[in-house]
Structure formats: C-alpha cells, structure tokens
Design a protein around this motif. Sequence first.
Motif, PDB file in Angstrom:
ATOM      1  N   ASN A 332      21.544-115.746  52.591  1.00 54.10           N
ATOM      2  CA  ASN A 332      21.665-115.899  51.141  1.00 54.10           C
ATOM      3  C   ASN A 332      23.143-115.768  50.770  1.00 54.10           C
ATOM      4  O   ASN A 332      23.657-114.664  50.607  1.00 54.10           O
ATOM      5  CB  ASN A 332      20.838-114.825  50.429  1.00 54.10           C
ATOM      6  N   LEU A 333      23.827-116.893  50.645  1.00 54.85           N
ATOM      7  CA  LEU A 333      25.267-116.897  50.408  1.00 54.85           C
ATOM      8  C   LEU A 333      25.642-116.147  49.137  1.00 54.85           C
ATOM      9  O   LEU A 333      26.577-115.334  49.139  1.00 54.85           O
ATOM     10  CB  LEU A 333      25.787-118.343  50.341  1.00 54.85           C
ATOM     11  N   ASP A 334      24.943-116.422  48.053  1.00 52.43           N
ATOM     12  CA  ASP A 334      25.271-115.765  46.779  1.00 52.43           C
ATOM     13  C   ASP A 334      25.129-114.253  46.886  1.00 52.43           C
ATOM     14  O   ASP A 334      25.959-113.499  46.361  1.00 52.43           O
ATOM     15  CB  ASP A 334      24.366-116.292  45.664  1.00 52.43           C
ATOM     16  N   MET A 335      24.103-113.800  47.552  1.00 53.15           N
ATOM     17  CA  MET A 335      23.863-112.361  47.690  1.00 53.15           C
ATOM     18  C   MET A 335      24.923-111.727  48.579  1.00 53.15           C
ATOM     19  O   MET A 335      25.385-110.608  48.313  1.00 53.15           O
ATOM     20  CB  MET A 335      22.465-112.133  48.257  1.00 53.15           C
ATOM     21  N   ILE A 337      28.044-112.750  48.997  1.00 51.67           N
ATOM     22  CA  ILE A 337      29.303-112.688  48.249  1.00 51.67           C
ATOM     23  C   ILE A 337      29.242-111.633  47.154  1.00 51.67           C
ATOM     24  O   ILE A 337      30.233-110.960  46.857  1.00 51.67           O
ATOM     25  CB  ILE A 337      29.639-114.074  47.651  1.00 51.67           C
ATOM     26  N   LYS A 338      28.062-111.453  46.561  1.00 53.18           N
ATOM     27  CA  LYS A 338      27.895-110.452  45.514  1.00 53.18           C
ATOM     28  C   LYS A 338      28.282-109.063  46.013  1.00 53.18           C
ATOM     29  O   LYS A 338      28.929-108.290  45.303  1.00 53.18           O
ATOM     30  CB  LYS A 338      26.442-110.446  45.034  1.00 53.18           C
ATOM     31  N   GLU A 341      32.731-109.976  49.281  1.00 52.22           N
ATOM     32  CA  GLU A 341      33.365-111.267  49.044  1.00 52.22           C
ATOM     33  C   GLU A 341      33.884-111.926  50.323  1.00 52.22           C
ATOM     34  O   GLU A 341      34.066-113.149  50.370  1.00 52.22           O
ATOM     35  CB  GLU A 341      34.508-111.116  48.040  1.00 52.22           C
ATOM     36  N   ASN A 344      31.801-115.111  52.921  1.00 55.45           N
ATOM     37  CA  ASN A 344      31.638-116.331  52.126  1.00 55.45           C
ATOM     38  C   ASN A 344      31.163-117.526  52.947  1.00 55.45           C
ATOM     39  O   ASN A 344      30.753-117.393  54.101  1.00 55.45           O
ATOM     40  CB  ASN A 344      32.961-116.660  51.420  1.00 55.45           C
ATOM     41  N   GLU A 345      31.272-118.720  52.318  1.00 55.10           N
ATOM     42  CA  GLU A 345      30.749-119.940  52.939  1.00 55.10           C
ATOM     43  C   GLU A 345      31.517-120.369  54.184  1.00 55.10           C
ATOM     44  O   GLU A 345      31.059-121.220  54.948  1.00 55.10           O
ATOM     45  CB  GLU A 345      30.759-121.086  51.919  1.00 55.10           C
ATOM     46  N   THR A 356      16.667-114.225  53.175  1.00 51.82           N
ATOM     47  CA  THR A 356      17.311-114.420  51.877  1.00 51.82           C
ATOM     48  C   THR A 356      17.181-113.221  50.940  1.00 51.82           C
ATOM     49  O   THR A 356      17.438-113.330  49.742  1.00 51.82           O
ATOM     50  CB  THR A 356      16.740-115.681  51.191  1.00 51.82           C
TER      51      THR A 356
END
Length: 591
Positions: A332-335, A337-338, A341, A344-345, A356
């Motif tokens: 889960n990329l967004d999680m 980075i949250k 940081e 990341n991608e 996820t």
Amino acid sequence: MVKKRVLALILCAAMSMSVVGCGSTSSSDSGIPDGTYTGEGTGKGGKIVVELTMKDSKISDIKVVEHGETPGYADALEKMSAEMITKNTLEVDMVSGATLSSTGILEAVKDAFNKTGASTDKLVAQEGEVSKEEREAEYSADVIVLGGGGAGLTAAIEAAQNGASVILVEKMPMVGGNTLISGGEMAAPGNWLQEKESIEDSKEQFYQDILKGGDNENDPELVRVLADNATTDAEWLKNEIGVTFEDYMLFFGGHSVKRSLVPKDASGVELIQKLSAKAEEVGVITHLNTAATELVQEDGKVVAVKANFDGKEITYKASNGVILATGGFGSNLDMRIKYNEEMNEKILSTNSVGSTGDGITMAEKLGAQLVDMEYIQTYPTCDPETGTLLYVGDVRLEGRSILVNKEGKRFVEELERRDVISKATVAQTDSVSYMFWDEASMEASKVNVKHKKEYDNLIERGILVKADTIEDAAAHFGIDAEELKKTVANYNEYAANGKDLEFNKRGELVAFTDGPYYIMKSRPAIHHTMGGIKINTNAEVLNTAGEVIDGLYAAGEVTGDIHGTNRLGSDAIADITVFGRVAGRNAAKAE
C-alpha cells in the motif's frame, strides 16, 4: 510416451512447414486452421508453455504443459484458460493478485494463436460464463478469521481444535499471503537440528537477539511469548501439521547463532499446503475472493464482519470473536508514505499485492492502538527489476558468499541485520550489491538445484552470471575485476586465520577456491512492516487507552511492537505460528 509425443511432433512438422502445431491444417470459414499450437510466455515463476487447440474457429482446449508458478498463483492459469475457452476470446480479465501469472498465460496463449497465421479478430466471441461460487447474505460461526496466510490458517486450526466453529475469510483468490511466497524459514532456539550439531542456544538467547535486533523498541512481554514458544510450535508444525523440514539450518543476519529451520524445498509453499490441508481436516470453512470491509460492534464487543463478495455485501457473525490476520501494508504505497516518506514509489516490494493494511485500517476505526508504524523493513538482496525475493541468494545465509560493490570491494558484513545491509547497499554505486561465490559454495548450498527455475531465469536475464574466471564474471556487470580479485584474496586470508578483519563476519569463514564463479546483482525491496495493531500476550487487541477491545484478536504482520525497529530473518514464521495459536486458542474459549 515422451518418445511417441516427440515423434508425433516431428511428423507434424514434416507434414506442414506452414502450420506450427499438429492436427488438421484445413481452415474453417473464418480462416483459422484447426490444430494444436504451442506458445510460450513468462510468468512470475519463469517460462509458461501452453498447447492451444483450435477446432471449427473456436478455442477447443488450452493445456498448460509447463510452468514454474507458485501453487495458488498457478490457479490463475486454470481460471483464465477456462474463461478463454468459454468465451472464445483472448481478451479476458487478469486474476486479481496474480498479475504476473495472468500476464504469462495470456502471453503464452497469444503466442500459440499467432502460429495459426490468423488474426485474433477472426475469433468470434461467444456468450458464456464460467461457473461462479454462490454466496449467502449471512453466515455465522463461533470464530471468524480474516486473512488466509500463515497466521490466519494457524489461528483457524487452533480455534477449531479447541472446539470452535470457524470461517476463514480471504480477499485473494488463494490462501497463503506473504507466507506462500516466503522461504518459510523459522527461528527456533534449542531445536532438534541444533542438538544434532551441538549448537548451544536457549530461549533467553533468542529473546535477547530479538530485542537487540529491534533496537529494544519491542514490547518485552510479547517478545518473551515469542521466544518461549517458538520451538514448541515448530515441533507442532512438524508433528501435528505434518510440515517437512530439511536437515539443515540457515544463519540469518542479526542472530547470534544458527537456529533457523528450513521447510521442504526452502519454500513457504510447504507450510501453506500443510496448514491448508489441516484446516480443511478440522472443519474450517474457507471463503476466498471475499474482502472484509468493516468490523461490527455491539455493546462494545466485536460481533460481526461485513465483507464484499463479487459486489455483494456479506455479513459474518461471530459469537466468540474475530481474529485479524490480514498481514501488513507493504503493498500500500499511500500508507507506506503516510508513515515513512522514504518508503516511496522508487522502492519495489517483495510483498503479496494483498498486503494493503486492511485489517489495520478497520481496527483503527474501532479505536485500536497502532504502534511502530514508521518502521518498514527492506530485504537487502532482491531482484533488481521486479523486487522479488531471490532465494538463490540463500548462499549468503549459509555463510558462503560476500557482497561487493561496483568497485569490487566489500562494504558490509554479509550476516548483518537486513536494515543495516539495505542501508549500506543504497549508499553504493547504483544502489545495488553484487553477491559473489564460487563453485564449491554452489555445490555446498545447492541453491541452483533447490531453486532451479529461479536460477535458470536469473541466468537467462543476465542478473546472475556464471564464468570460469573472476575477470569474466566481473566484466559481465562492469565490476572492477582487479579490486574484486584483491577482495577475494583478502577474504581467503581472513578465512585461513579465522578472523574477518574488515567486518568481523559471524559464523564460519570459508575460503573461495576454484571456478566457475558466480555473481548476482540485487537491490533492496520492501519486505516487512513492523508496525501494526497493539496486542497483549493473549493476542487481544488493545485500544488507545490500553484496554482490551472485547471480541477482537490479532496475529501476524498485522500486529506491531513485537519486532521493534527491525525484524530478524525467520522470526516472522515463528511470530505467526506462536501468536496465531494464541489468538485461535483464546478466541475459541471466549464467551
């Protein structure tokens, strides 16, 4: 049988050089020749070979004659083949969670069809649906387990063996989770192989290793439960579940001694297959392709789960409780980075696409306490193109290789913690490492035999090179050959003296001898999320006030505070087994 098949293919080729495949070469009205055609594609496990049979302008049959896909992911081949036959088209949807396997089967079938000489628009799609599972709107059981990986299956088995009725709900089309695609190694202090090799170890020593490996950010009480029960539960896997362990161990980085048991074929497949069979035997009902969406509370107790199956909402009622075993959030990329940081991608992942963080999110909405969410681990030696774990790299864990950079120099202790090696690797030229070993090490580790499909695939793609001389091996990657030769000579001197003067490498130092020589390129990829739901020693979920959320349990990577800042290799299987059993046992006995 093989000789007859080869002869038939030869005769077929001799009869018609214009048609690739054997059968009638007459064309139907659509211009698609009848016959059987062979095609190849590349899946997650390497080459996929199919035989496509065309009859009267229709896809009559698709046979997968060769593949290296992991069981579970291989189901995608069968499912997509059935849909292509039923609908008479090559344009079918990918199987969720098995993208690489799906891509490989499509590629292979399209390759085979191309050999008909006809255009795909000659295929006339037909109406038809592959039979689907029917599902009721509501189910009830004593215990509902969310997640069908190692932790979930273990919890389900333990709950059932303690008298509870159990339904296991898994969002993916197969059980297994990250356990399925792991090496399945399990840390166990004082185990039967250590006794055989006269290796001194203890629960206390393991306890201290876990705390030190996690920079003492772990919850000592949870670590104590893990350390005290790991070996007993390894014996449970062996004796009651029927897991076959190899007759050797691995020395994972950060451990003070060699203590990690290796399942058959050095693969988590052995664990999942045996756990799945046991779960079925003890009456666990498993619902696949079902995504849990919400935990339901009544009077402060978790009493049900809402889930989605093929667009339909299903309610699973739990009279005793719900066990969360939904894994981490590495995919889960967004999680990621949250909470961190840096994750990341740009960083690939070894994780199942199902990782996820769903369970974490659902529990948080009920007020569950989350801990250590910023601690995300990368595995140091992964496929530089896909992020997949490289099991050929297990030669490192047997202490028979060194890691060097583009300049041909060692830069870290090869048996250091994963996070330390990963950080050191990122600091090197191109942020990659090169693992070097010789033929004697290959023969001793047998990684080319244990993981033959991966080995062949890496050689074919040029990520692994085998050469007669160090110079030739180094040249393949543009590594400074003269410096690499000096590095090897220095290491051999350390081995002769029994002391690594550069990095104080633990374990036995084995000198390199004659070629051929091997070099494998790799880079770090996200592997494990240490953070998650806070639990107590009974695997009960705690809220932000430190109080138990009645009816809610958790086990496995969905939990936090067990591994601290960094998980030591092979501790995850110990974790999921120990706390999976704790959660299952306590949920079954809850009132």
